[in-house]
Design a protein around this motif. Structure first.
Motif, PDB file in Angstrom:
ATOM      1  N   LEU A  97      12.413   8.272   7.093  1.00  0.00           N
ATOM      2  CA  LEU A  97      13.391   7.258   7.467  1.00  0.00           C
ATOM      3  C   LEU A  97      14.148   6.689   6.268  1.00  0.00           C
ATOM      4  CD1 LEU A  97      11.498   5.235  10.248  1.00  0.00           C
ATOM      5  CD2 LEU A  97      13.358   6.886  10.544  1.00  0.00           C
ATOM      6  N   VAL A  98      13.660   6.939   5.049  1.00  0.00           N
ATOM      7  CA  VAL A  98      14.392   6.442   3.879  1.00  0.00           C
ATOM      8  C   VAL A  98      15.746   7.132   3.742  1.00  0.00           C
ATOM      9  CG1 VAL A  98      12.247   5.880   2.663  1.00  0.00           C
ATOM     10  CG2 VAL A  98      13.373   8.073   2.227  1.00  0.00           C
ATOM     11  N   LYS A  99      15.901   8.281   4.370  1.00  0.00           N
ATOM     12  CA  LYS A  99      17.191   8.982   4.347  1.00  0.00           C
ATOM     13  C   LYS A  99      18.242   8.256   5.177  1.00  0.00           C
ATOM     14  CE  LYS A  99      14.930  13.552   4.151  1.00  0.00           C
ATOM     15  NZ  LYS A  99      14.766  14.838   4.884  1.00  0.00           N
ATOM     16  N   GLN A 100      17.792   7.485   6.153  1.00  0.00           N
ATOM     17  CA  GLN A 100      18.717   6.838   7.100  1.00  0.00           C
ATOM     18  C   GLN A 100      18.837   5.332   6.904  1.00  0.00           C
ATOM     19  OE1 GLN A 100      16.858   7.964  10.815  1.00  0.00           O
ATOM     20  NE2 GLN A 100      16.479  10.005   9.995  1.00  0.00           N
ATOM     21  N   HIS A 101      17.877   4.729   6.206  1.00  0.00           N
ATOM     22  CA  HIS A 101      17.863   3.269   6.067  1.00  0.00           C
ATOM     23  C   HIS A 101      17.772   2.880   4.591  1.00  0.00           C
ATOM     24  CE1 HIS A 101      17.299   2.666  10.425  1.00  0.00           C
ATOM     25  NE2 HIS A 101      16.569   3.762  10.363  1.00  0.00           N
ATOM     26  N   ASP A 102      18.785   2.167   4.113  1.00  0.00           N
ATOM     27  CA  ASP A 102      18.802   1.806   2.696  1.00  0.00           C
ATOM     28  C   ASP A 102      18.041   0.523   2.399  1.00  0.00           C
ATOM     29  OD1 ASP A 102      20.472  -0.094   3.743  1.00  0.00           O
ATOM     30  OD2 ASP A 102      22.270   0.557   2.671  1.00  0.00           O
ATOM     31  N   ASN A 103      17.327  -0.020   3.401  1.00  0.00           N
ATOM     32  CA  ASN A 103      16.500  -1.210   3.185  1.00  0.00           C
ATOM     33  C   ASN A 103      15.011  -0.920   3.361  1.00  0.00           C
ATOM     34  OD1 ASN A 103      16.857  -0.811   5.972  1.00  0.00           O
ATOM     35  ND2 ASN A 103      16.532  -2.978   6.443  1.00  0.00           N
ATOM     36  N   LEU A 104      14.640   0.350   3.258  1.00  0.00           N
ATOM     37  CA  LEU A 104      13.237   0.743   3.429  1.00  0.00           C
ATOM     38  C   LEU A 104      12.648   1.270   2.124  1.00  0.00           C
ATOM     39  CD1 LEU A 104      10.729   1.392   5.200  1.00  0.00           C
ATOM     40  CD2 LEU A 104      11.811   3.599   5.724  1.00  0.00           C
ATOM     41  N   VAL A 105      11.464   0.757   1.785  1.00  0.00           N
ATOM     42  CA  VAL A 105      10.679   1.264   0.651  1.00  0.00           C
ATOM     43  C   VAL A 105       9.300   1.631   1.181  1.00  0.00           C
ATOM     44  CG1 VAL A 105       9.631   0.759  -1.585  1.00  0.00           C
ATOM     45  CG2 VAL A 105      11.894  -0.153  -1.045  1.00  0.00           C
ATOM     46  N   VAL A 106       8.887   2.868   0.971  1.00  0.00           N
ATOM     47  CA  VAL A 106       7.585   3.341   1.436  1.00  0.00           C
ATOM     48  C   VAL A 106       6.639   3.466   0.242  1.00  0.00           C
ATOM     49  CG1 VAL A 106       6.330   5.177   2.622  1.00  0.00           C
ATOM     50  CG2 VAL A 106       8.669   4.598   3.340  1.00  0.00           C
ATOM     51  N   LEU A 107       5.590   2.673   0.232  1.00  0.00           N
ATOM     52  CA  LEU A 107       4.614   2.690  -0.864  1.00  0.00           C
ATOM     53  C   LEU A 107       3.561   3.767  -0.640  1.00  0.00           C
ATOM     54  CD1 LEU A 107       3.874  -1.126  -1.260  1.00  0.00           C
ATOM     55  CD2 LEU A 107       5.556   0.232  -2.513  1.00  0.00           C
ATOM     56  N   ARG A 108       3.193   4.423  -1.728  1.00  0.00           N
ATOM     57  CA  ARG A 108       2.114   5.414  -1.690  1.00  0.00           C
ATOM     58  C   ARG A 108       1.221   5.226  -2.923  1.00  0.00           C
ATOM     59  NH1 ARG A 108       3.495  10.162   1.182  1.00  0.00           N
ATOM     60  NH2 ARG A 108       4.492   9.553   3.146  1.00  0.00           N
ATOM     61  N   THR A 109       0.040   5.833  -2.891  1.00  0.00           N
ATOM     62  CA  THR A 109      -0.890   5.721  -4.011  1.00  0.00           C
ATOM     63  C   THR A 109      -1.735   6.978  -4.151  1.00  0.00           C
ATOM     64  OG1 THR A 109      -2.698   4.396  -4.948  1.00  0.00           O
ATOM     65  CG2 THR A 109      -2.644   4.628  -2.554  1.00  0.00           C
ATOM     66  N   PHE A 110      -2.231   7.196  -5.363  1.00  0.00           N
ATOM     67  CA  PHE A 110      -3.188   8.280  -5.623  1.00  0.00           C
ATOM     68  C   PHE A 110      -4.620   7.732  -5.633  1.00  0.00           C
ATOM     69  CE2 PHE A 110       0.646  10.348  -6.963  1.00  0.00           C
ATOM     70  CZ  PHE A 110       0.410  11.710  -6.804  1.00  0.00           C
ATOM     71  N   SER A 111      -4.794   6.447  -5.293  1.00  0.00           N
ATOM     72  CA  SER A 111      -6.106   5.803  -5.380  1.00  0.00           C
ATOM     73  C   SER A 111      -7.028   6.146  -4.227  1.00  0.00           C
ATOM     74  CB  SER A 111      -5.932   4.280  -5.433  1.00  0.00           C
ATOM     75  OG  SER A 111      -5.242   3.889  -6.588  1.00  0.00           O
ATOM     76  N   LYS A 112      -6.484   6.538  -3.095  1.00  0.00           N
ATOM     77  CA  LYS A 112      -7.288   6.719  -1.892  1.00  0.00           C
ATOM     78  C   LYS A 112      -7.617   8.191  -1.647  1.00  0.00           C
ATOM     79  CE  LYS A 112      -6.820   2.323  -1.556  1.00  0.00           C
ATOM     80  NZ  LYS A 112      -7.903   1.418  -1.978  1.00  0.00           N
ATOM     81  N   ALA A 113      -6.769   8.892  -0.920  1.00  0.00           N
ATOM     82  CA  ALA A 113      -7.071  10.284  -0.560  1.00  0.00           C
ATOM     83  C   ALA A 113      -7.213  11.186  -1.775  1.00  0.00           C
ATOM     84  CB  ALA A 113      -5.990  10.826   0.375  1.00  0.00           C
ATOM     85  N   TYR A 114      -6.509  10.858  -2.864  1.00  0.00           N
ATOM     86  CA  TYR A 114      -6.557  11.714  -4.053  1.00  0.00           C
ATOM     87  C   TYR A 114      -7.633  11.311  -5.052  1.00  0.00           C
ATOM     88  CZ  TYR A 114      -2.337  13.897  -2.311  1.00  0.00           C
ATOM     89  OH  TYR A 114      -1.441  14.582  -1.531  1.00  0.00           O
ATOM     90  N   GLY A 115      -8.363  10.247  -4.771  1.00  0.00           N
ATOM     91  CA  GLY A 115      -9.538   9.907  -5.567  1.00  0.00           C
ATOM     92  C   GLY A 115      -9.285   9.533  -7.013  1.00  0.00           C
ATOM     93  N   LEU A 116      -8.134   8.911  -7.302  1.00  0.00           N
ATOM     94  CA  LEU A 116      -7.810   8.571  -8.692  1.00  0.00           C
ATOM     95  C   LEU A 116      -7.600   7.065  -8.868  1.00  0.00           C
ATOM     96  CD1 LEU A 116      -5.319  11.501  -9.479  1.00  0.00           C
ATOM     97  CD2 LEU A 116      -7.752  11.365 -10.058  1.00  0.00           C
ATOM     98  N   ALA A 117      -8.398   6.263  -8.184  1.00  0.00           N
ATOM     99  CA  ALA A 117      -8.226   4.807  -8.218  1.00  0.00           C
ATOM    100  C   ALA A 117      -8.298   4.244  -9.632  1.00  0.00           C
ATOM    101  CB  ALA A 117      -9.278   4.133  -7.331  1.00  0.00           C
ATOM    102  N   GLY A 118      -9.159   4.809 -10.460  1.00  0.00           N
ATOM    103  CA  GLY A 118      -9.330   4.297 -11.813  1.00  0.00           C
ATOM    104  C   GLY A 118      -8.167   4.560 -12.742  1.00  0.00           C
ATOM    105  N   LEU A 119      -7.243   5.416 -12.348  1.00  0.00           N
ATOM    106  CA  LEU A 119      -6.087   5.735 -13.193  1.00  0.00           C
ATOM    107  C   LEU A 119      -4.856   4.903 -12.831  1.00  0.00           C
ATOM    108  CD1 LEU A 119      -6.274   9.626 -13.576  1.00  0.00           C
ATOM    109  CD2 LEU A 119      -6.951   7.860 -15.199  1.00  0.00           C
ATOM    110  N   ARG A 120      -4.873   4.209 -11.690  1.00  0.00           N
ATOM    111  CA  ARG A 120      -3.775   3.323 -11.284  1.00  0.00           C
ATOM    112  C   ARG A 120      -2.438   4.059 -11.218  1.00  0.00           C
ATOM    113  NH1 ARG A 120      -5.223   1.410  -8.555  1.00  0.00           N
ATOM    114  NH2 ARG A 120      -4.034  -0.521  -8.435  1.00  0.00           N
ATOM    115  N   ILE A 121      -2.324   4.954 -10.266  1.00  0.00           N
ATOM    116  CA  ILE A 121      -1.107   5.754 -10.089  1.00  0.00           C
ATOM    117  C   ILE A 121      -0.489   5.449  -8.728  1.00  0.00           C
ATOM    118  CG2 ILE A 121      -0.095   8.066 -10.159  1.00  0.00           C
ATOM    119  CD1 ILE A 121      -2.806   8.997 -11.382  1.00  0.00           C
ATOM    120  N   GLY A 122       0.689   4.875  -8.740  1.00  0.00           N
ATOM    121  CA  GLY A 122       1.386   4.595  -7.498  1.00  0.00           C
ATOM    122  C   GLY A 122       2.793   5.146  -7.525  1.00  0.00           C
ATOM    123  N   TYR A 123       3.373   5.324  -6.351  1.00  0.00           N
ATOM    124  CA  TYR A 123       4.776   5.711  -6.268  1.00  0.00           C
ATOM    125  C   TYR A 123       5.372   5.160  -4.988  1.00  0.00           C
ATOM    126  CZ  TYR A 123       3.472   9.603  -3.074  1.00  0.00           C
ATOM    127  OH  TYR A 123       3.003  10.372  -2.030  1.00  0.00           O
TER     128      TYR A 123
END
Length: 355
Positions: free
Chosen positions: A201-227
């Motif tokens: 939906l970010v392609k259609q709406h310029d007021n949307l930000v979708v947060l993601r992280t590598f801390s959960k499913a990717y098991g890298l919580a100690g490295l603090r990687i977000g996008y």
């Protein structure tokens, strides 16, 4: 020290094995830590190898090429473009940069509760006013939530799957909110465990930000990687207000390796889904449907604080949700662990509830 810093409380994180071992005289190696929604299966082997191979580069700052490489990898994974991707020190670091961009003192931030309590803390830090909107009985968003938006509203935080309740937001509801002239921050920290994402939906709406992280499913919580995924207009200004080097070189390399360690990722998701169902089935308390790597539970008639304390004495750490706005004093959240960890947790709960 300013007035806000004096008045706000510290974010209440989950207890660690070391803390509980010292407090109750337990062996830390025998304690089960299921309070912080970490990946119980650990980090991807390829990510560990990448950290080792790049440890010698830590005396240098990350180069623009390093950041561009990880943005390209994320764009490929999410079927978007590199210009749709921004990086941050965990998703909380991204949220802080967004607050810098959009919030002035006195502005309003809408937070449907119960949800991740850091949204409220961050709102107060930036001298804005959190407006807590109670979710429906099944923890879905209220039908009339858009009516709560006024001229002072600048941001709404929506977590999907929602932490701690585990439910997701519907496309219909999200699109309804996106029609409003405010920033919609959709926190998809646990989306890999679910079967639906709203990132396209970010392609259609310029007021949307979708947060993601590598801390959960990717098991890298100690490295603090977000996008985050959003439109180029936001990404360009985001780069101006965010720290110049949000990710360290080992973190960048570990994240790229984690994205490509598909075997470990597939195993993590499969095991989580199986064990999540097992916890919901075998725990002798009311559990709620969940799309995350955790289970939300009502411990009635036992108070959450009481049962979490008893579990800690037995070497099982879970999250007492009592301090979270919108939760009852009988709500707890349990991270999905390994089969062995879950067995210990189920047995401990059964013993406590029999008394």
């Amino acid at each position: 020290m300013n007035k806000v810093a004096k008045e706000i409380d510290e974010y209440k994180r989950g207890k660690t094995k070391e803390e509980i071992a010292e407090k109750y005289g337990l062996n830390p190696n025998e304690i089960v830590s299921l309070a912080s929604n970490e990946n119980s299966y650990g980090p991807p082997p390829k990510a560990i190898q990448a950290i080792k191979e790049n440890a010698g580069r830590v005396y240098r700052y990350p180069s623009p090429k390093d950041a561009e490489r990880i943005r390209r990898e994320i764009a490929q994974k999410t079927k978007l473009k590199p210009e749709n991707v921004v990086l941050g020190t965990g998703s909380d670091g991204i949220m802080e940069s967004l607050m810098k961009m959009y919030i002035e003192p006195g502005d309003q931030v809408i937070i449907p509760t119960p949800t991740f309590s850091y949204y409220t803390l961050l709102t107060k830090i930036y001298k804005a006013k959190p407006k807590h909107i109670q979710r429906n009985q099944n923890y879905s968003l209220p039908k009339n939530i858009s009516n709560e938006i006024n001229q002072d509203t600048k941001i709404i935080f929506i977590c999907s799957p929602n932490n701690p309740t585990g439910n997701t937001v519907t496309t219909e509801k999200l699109k309804q909110i996106l029609k409003q002239d405010i920033l919609v921050v959709l926190d998809e920290a646990y989306i890999e465990f679910a079967d639906q994402t709203h990132a396209p939906l970010v392609k259609q709406h310029d007021n949307l930000v979708v947060l993601r992280t590598f801390s959960k499913a990717y098991g890298l919580a100690g490295l603090r990687i977000g996008y985050a995924l959003t439109n180029p207009k936001i990404t360009n200004k985001y780069k101006a207000v965010s720290p110049p080097f949000p990710l360290a070189i080992p973190s960048i390399e570990a994240a790229i390796a984690a994205l490509n360690d598909k075997e470990h990722h597939k195993k993590t998701i499969k095991n989580n889904q199986r064990e999540r169902k097992r916890l919901q089935k075998e725990i002798p308390l009311k559990t709620y449907p969940s799309k995350g790597n955790y289970v939300f539970i009502d411990t009635s008639p036992i108070k959450a604080t009481k049962i979490t304390k008893k579990l800690m004495k037995k070497g099982v750490i879970v999250r007492d949700c009592t301090p979270i706005p919108g939760c009852k004093d009988t709500h707890i959240r349990i991270t999905v662990g390994t089969p062995k960890e879950n067995t210990k947790t189920i047995q401990a709960i059964k013993k406590i509830t029999k008394k």
